[in-house]
Motif scaffolding. Structure first.
Motif, mmCIF file in Angstrom:
data_model
loop_
_atom_site.group_PDB
_atom_site.id
_atom_site.type_symbol
_atom_site.label_atom_id
_atom_site.label_comp_id
_atom_site.label_asym_id
_atom_site.label_seq_id
_atom_site.Cartn_x
_atom_site.Cartn_y
_atom_site.Cartn_z
ATOM 1 N N GLN A 169 9.719 -45.105 17.087
ATOM 2 C CA GLN A 169 9.270 -43.927 17.903
ATOM 3 C C GLN A 169 9.125 -42.626 16.908
ATOM 4 O OE1 GLN A 169 8.013 -44.049 20.940
ATOM 5 N NE2 GLN A 169 8.063 -46.064 20.367
ATOM 6 N N ARG A 202 10.370 -36.806 20.725
ATOM 7 C CA ARG A 202 9.209 -37.540 20.978
ATOM 8 C C ARG A 202 8.300 -36.555 21.845
ATOM 9 N NH1 ARG A 202 12.803 -41.932 21.605
ATOM 10 N NH2 ARG A 202 13.137 -41.631 23.635
ATOM 11 N N TYR A 205 6.585 -34.328 19.747
ATOM 12 C CA TYR A 205 5.554 -34.790 18.661
ATOM 13 C C TYR A 205 4.382 -35.241 19.475
ATOM 14 C CZ TYR A 205 3.463 -38.173 15.447
ATOM 15 O OH TYR A 205 2.656 -39.083 14.642
ATOM 16 N N ARG A 206 4.418 -35.668 20.696
ATOM 17 C CA ARG A 206 3.287 -36.315 21.288
ATOM 18 C C ARG A 206 2.438 -34.992 21.886
ATOM 19 N NH1 ARG A 206 2.300 -41.128 19.480
ATOM 20 N NH2 ARG A 206 3.982 -42.412 20.025
ATOM 21 N N GLN A 209 0.447 -33.893 18.938
ATOM 22 C CA GLN A 209 -0.601 -34.799 18.752
ATOM 23 C C GLN A 209 -1.671 -34.563 19.647
ATOM 24 O OE1 GLN A 209 0.416 -39.020 19.589
ATOM 25 N NE2 GLN A 209 -0.603 -39.608 17.708
ATOM 26 N N GLU A 210 -1.458 -34.445 21.007
ATOM 27 C CA GLU A 210 -2.576 -34.293 21.914
ATOM 28 C C GLU A 210 -3.202 -32.983 21.789
ATOM 29 O OE1 GLU A 210 -4.956 -35.097 25.139
ATOM 30 O OE2 GLU A 210 -3.486 -36.261 23.925
ATOM 31 N N ARG A 264 5.599 -35.832 31.064
ATOM 32 C CA ARG A 264 6.625 -36.280 30.221
ATOM 33 C C ARG A 264 7.776 -34.801 30.013
ATOM 34 N NH1 ARG A 264 7.000 -39.230 25.339
ATOM 35 N NH2 ARG A 264 4.826 -39.815 25.797
#
Length: 294
Positions: A169, A202, A205-206, A209-210, A264
């Protein structure tokens, strides 16, 4: 063996009923047996009453035992039905996962493969350096997407069998590579400890990224700034972009990205807020509690 108070009471009632019936039918003292002179009708009535008195506790015990057996049987039937419903639900989910895996493999993976092939051709035969560089980025992202799709397909197909090992991950150590490979003129500023929990890393990071994906899709030509800071027990990740310099292409969107980020963050006790800025750009802010007041 007597296991419950009901068992002890039933046995006591049966034994007591037998004793009462015996003493009720046999006169006491026994020496009066010869002296007792009862009529035949009276003796039969007395005998019938005595037998009924003796049989009542036995029937009561059988009734209690039948009731207990029926309760146990009903409990077993309920458990069997619940287990059957669980198996049915698992079977339906397994079929849906298998169908989803086929769709991802046959449709999505095929189309992403075509994108990678076309981007590779454009990378070789592009008319200028900028075009070839953009084609190289498209090809690289397509290949990475294919790898993730293949792994997701393998996980979906393995549902119901032994768990498969997940791919590594992403963490905060991968942020630099993410920003550099986004195809956007972006600046990364971080000030973070190295021991943050993996779920928090995580989530950051997500979120980044989005946000970068949305900038690339909806704000072509915009510059971005990514700031990730930690202080006062709260981690803050901000992704802001300037106003776009050219119109955005009409790309399809399910509008689930921000909703997924908010879900999340809520699972980790945090929040995600977003909105336009005064200069025509856009800003997204993730705040997560870390439990560390430093």
């Amino acid at each position: 063996m007597l296991n419950t108070a009901d068992d002890i009471e039933v046995v006591a009632a049966v034994d007591g009923g037998r004793a009462d019936a015996t003493t009720d039918f046999l006169p006491w003292p026994w020496s009066s047996l010869k002296a007792a002179e009862l009529t035949r009708t009276g003796s039969l009535f007395h005998l019938s009453y005595t037998l009924a008195t003796a049989a009542a506790p036995v029937f009561l015990g059988q009734l209690v035992q039948a009731r207990r057996d029926l309760s146990l049987r009903l409990a077993e039937i309920s458990e069997a039905r619940a287990y059957e419903r669980l198996l049915t639900a698992q079977s339906v989910l397994a079929k849906e996962r298998a169908q989803l895996a086929r769709e991802m493999h046959d449709v999505v993976s095929h189309q992403v493969s075509l994108i990678a092939v076309q981007a590779g051709a454009l990378q070789v035969a592009g008319p200028d350096t900028g075009t070839r560089k953009a084609a190289a980025t498209i090809r690289r992202l397509s290949v990475e997407t294919l790898d993730e799709l293949r792994h997701m397909v393998s996980v979906l197909r393995a549902s119901g069998s032994r768990p498969t090992e997940l791919t590594p991950q992403p963490s905060l150590a991968d942020l630099r590579r993410l920003v550099d490979g986004s195809g956007i003129e972006a600046e990364l500023k971080t000030d973070l400890p190295e021991d943050l929990p993996p779920p928090v890393q995580r989530a950051v990071y997500r979120t980044v990224q989005e946000a970068l994906t949305n900038i690339r899709k909806h704000a072509p030509g915009a510059r971005a700034t990514v700031r990730v800071q930690h202080g006062g027990g709260t981690l803050r990740a901000t992704v802001a972009n300037t106003a776009p310099t050219r119109p955005a292409l009409p790309l399809p969107s399910a509008r689930h990205g921000l909703a997924g980020l908010r879900q999340r963050a809520e699972l980790l006790g945090g929040t995600v807020t977003s909105g336009p800025t005064a200069d025509g750009g856009y800003e997204l802010l993730l705040e997560l509690p870390t439990g560390d007041p430093s």
